[in-house]
Motif scaffolding. Structure first.
Motif, mmCIF file in Angstrom:
data_model
loop_
_atom_site.group_PDB
_atom_site.id
_atom_site.type_symbol
_atom_site.label_atom_id
_atom_site.label_comp_id
_atom_site.label_asym_id
_atom_site.label_seq_id
_atom_site.Cartn_x
_atom_site.Cartn_y
_atom_site.Cartn_z
ATOM 1 N N LEU A 1 0.881 -1.171 0.000
ATOM 2 C CA LEU A 1 0.000 0.000 0.000
ATOM 3 C C LEU A 1 0.913 1.214 0.000
ATOM 4 N N VAL A 2 1.002 1.890 -1.143
ATOM 5 C CA VAL A 2 2.072 2.859 -1.368
ATOM 6 C C VAL A 2 1.632 4.312 -1.277
ATOM 7 N N GLY A 3 0.360 4.562 -0.929
ATOM 8 C CA GLY A 3 -0.077 5.949 -0.823
ATOM 9 C C GLY A 3 0.189 6.715 -2.106
ATOM 10 N N ASP A 4 0.776 7.896 -1.973
ATOM 11 C CA ASP A 4 1.035 8.745 -3.139
ATOM 12 C C ASP A 4 2.494 8.724 -3.583
ATOM 13 N N VAL A 5 3.209 7.646 -3.274
ATOM 14 C CA VAL A 5 4.589 7.513 -3.743
ATOM 15 C C VAL A 5 4.618 7.163 -5.230
ATOM 16 N N LEU A 6 3.813 6.183 -5.617
ATOM 17 C CA LEU A 6 3.858 5.622 -6.971
ATOM 18 C C LEU A 6 2.443 5.342 -7.448
ATOM 19 N N PHE A 7 2.206 5.600 -8.738
ATOM 20 C CA PHE A 7 0.919 5.303 -9.359
ATOM 21 C C PHE A 7 1.149 4.480 -10.625
ATOM 22 N N GLN A 8 0.074 3.936 -11.167
ATOM 23 C CA GLN A 8 0.182 3.308 -12.474
ATOM 24 C C GLN A 8 0.536 4.392 -13.494
ATOM 25 N N GLY A 9 1.760 4.322 -14.034
ATOM 26 C CA GLY A 9 2.198 5.260 -15.059
ATOM 27 C C GLY A 9 2.619 6.620 -14.563
ATOM 28 N N SER A 10 2.736 6.811 -13.268
ATOM 29 C CA SER A 10 3.117 8.123 -12.757
ATOM 30 C C SER A 10 3.737 7.986 -11.370
ATOM 31 N N ILE A 11 4.074 9.128 -10.771
ATOM 32 C CA ILE A 11 4.634 9.175 -9.418
ATOM 33 C C ILE A 11 3.963 10.317 -8.661
ATOM 34 N N GLY A 12 4.217 10.391 -7.367
ATOM 35 C CA GLY A 12 3.619 11.437 -6.547
ATOM 36 C C GLY A 12 4.162 12.820 -6.863
ATOM 37 N N ARG A 13 3.335 13.819 -6.593
ATOM 38 C CA ARG A 13 3.774 15.211 -6.746
ATOM 39 C C ARG A 13 4.835 15.547 -5.705
ATOM 40 N N THR A 14 5.718 16.445 -6.062
ATOM 41 C CA THR A 14 6.745 16.876 -5.113
ATOM 42 C C THR A 14 6.806 18.401 -4.999
ATOM 43 N N ASP A 15 5.739 19.085 -5.454
ATOM 44 C CA ASP A 15 5.729 20.549 -5.409
ATOM 45 C C ASP A 15 5.042 21.095 -4.160
ATOM 46 N N PHE A 16 4.696 20.223 -3.211
ATOM 47 C CA PHE A 16 4.160 20.671 -1.931
ATOM 48 C C PHE A 16 5.314 20.984 -0.976
ATOM 49 N N PRO A 17 5.040 21.687 0.139
ATOM 50 C CA PRO A 17 6.105 21.967 1.109
ATOM 51 C C PRO A 17 6.848 20.709 1.542
ATOM 52 N N ARG A 18 8.173 20.783 1.490
ATOM 53 C CA ARG A 18 9.098 19.719 1.887
ATOM 54 C C ARG A 18 9.004 18.487 0.995
ATOM 55 N N GLY A 19 8.446 18.650 -0.213
ATOM 56 C CA GLY A 19 8.547 17.592 -1.212
ATOM 57 C C GLY A 19 9.935 17.587 -1.825
ATOM 58 N N ASP A 20 10.364 16.444 -2.340
ATOM 59 C CA ASP A 20 11.715 16.323 -2.884
ATOM 60 C C ASP A 20 11.696 15.274 -4.000
ATOM 61 N N HIS A 21 11.795 15.732 -5.244
ATOM 62 C CA HIS A 21 11.679 14.830 -6.391
ATOM 63 C C HIS A 21 12.770 13.760 -6.388
ATOM 64 N N ASP A 22 14.008 14.160 -6.207
ATOM 65 C CA ASP A 22 15.104 13.189 -6.239
ATOM 66 C C ASP A 22 14.939 12.144 -5.134
ATOM 67 N N GLN A 23 14.495 12.598 -3.969
ATOM 68 C CA GLN A 23 14.282 11.677 -2.851
ATOM 69 C C GLN A 23 13.151 10.698 -3.160
#
Length: 213
Positions: A148-170
């Motif tokens: 159960l991965v929450g908003d880390v990974l989706f079918q064909g996509s990944i979670g947003r990282t433009d919210f406060p303290r988001g980090d794309h590379d991480q």
């Protein structure tokens, strides 16, 4: 272990009801809202809710937590403590996204990498997978090969990282170093949208496919 996905809130977030077939004890993962709908599913499946599990602190995943806690008298486990600022800011999140106000809450147990949570006789391993939020966790059931991965990974996509303290590379590291090593055959329930497998995402996900190096 059995599960049932319950889409809730205007965001159609995947709240998940998990239960142990032997004991009929159950957990609700990410009760974002629509508590009556969640309670109806619990009654339909004939299970006994014993805990609430949270992957991260965003409103669409935790908005119904306080109400469900109060109505069922069950503890809350997760996310990791670095998401406390999101839970503390639920009032601001409601205003930001045009939601009616929801009550804040304090988790009974913050989770860390390597922790385990019990649902009846079933055990879920906890992986800390920051990037979408700093305290995001993933729940993994080894026997069912289910995550159960929450908003880390989706079918064909990944979670947003433009919210406060988001980090794309991480976030990319969390997916490639924490999730994909669990195995290609692992099925996952994302926070939104249809299920997939890690193998399928390694093959074709434009953000984290193996061919991206």
């Amino acid at each position: 272990m059995k599960f049932r996905i319950i889409p809730v809130t205007p965001f159609q977030q995947n709240c998940t009801l998990l239960w142990c077939e032997k004991t009929r004890e159950a957990a609700v993962v990410d009760p974002g809202g629509d508590i009556d709908k969640i309670l109806a599913a619990i009654e339909e499946e004939g299970v006994n809710l014993t805990r609430i599990l949270l992957t991260h602190g965003h409103l669409d995943h935790v908005g119904g937590t306080a109400e469900l806690m109060q109505r069922k008298g069950v503890p809350v486990e997760g996310p990791e403590r670095n998401d406390q600022f999101w839970i503390d800011a639920l009032t601001q999140q409601c205003a930001m996204f045009g939601f009616g106000q929801v009550e804040s809450f304090d988790p009974d147990r913050w989770l860390e990498e390597g922790d385990q949570v019990q649902v009846g006789d079933e055990t879920l391993d906890v992986l800390h997978c920051p990037g979408h939020t700093p305290g995001h966790v993933v729940f993994f059931h080894k026997g069912e090969q289910l995550a159960l991965v929450g908003d880390v990974l989706f079918q064909g996509s990944i979670g947003r990282t433009d919210f406060p303290r988001g980090d794309h590379d991480q976030l990319i590291r969390s997916i490639r170093e924490k999730l994909f090593p669990l195995g290609d055959e692992v099925r996952f329930i994302p926070g939104h949208g249809p299920m997939s497998t890690f193998g399928a995402e390694r093959l074709s996900n434009p953000f984290v496919a193996d061919r991206r190096g």
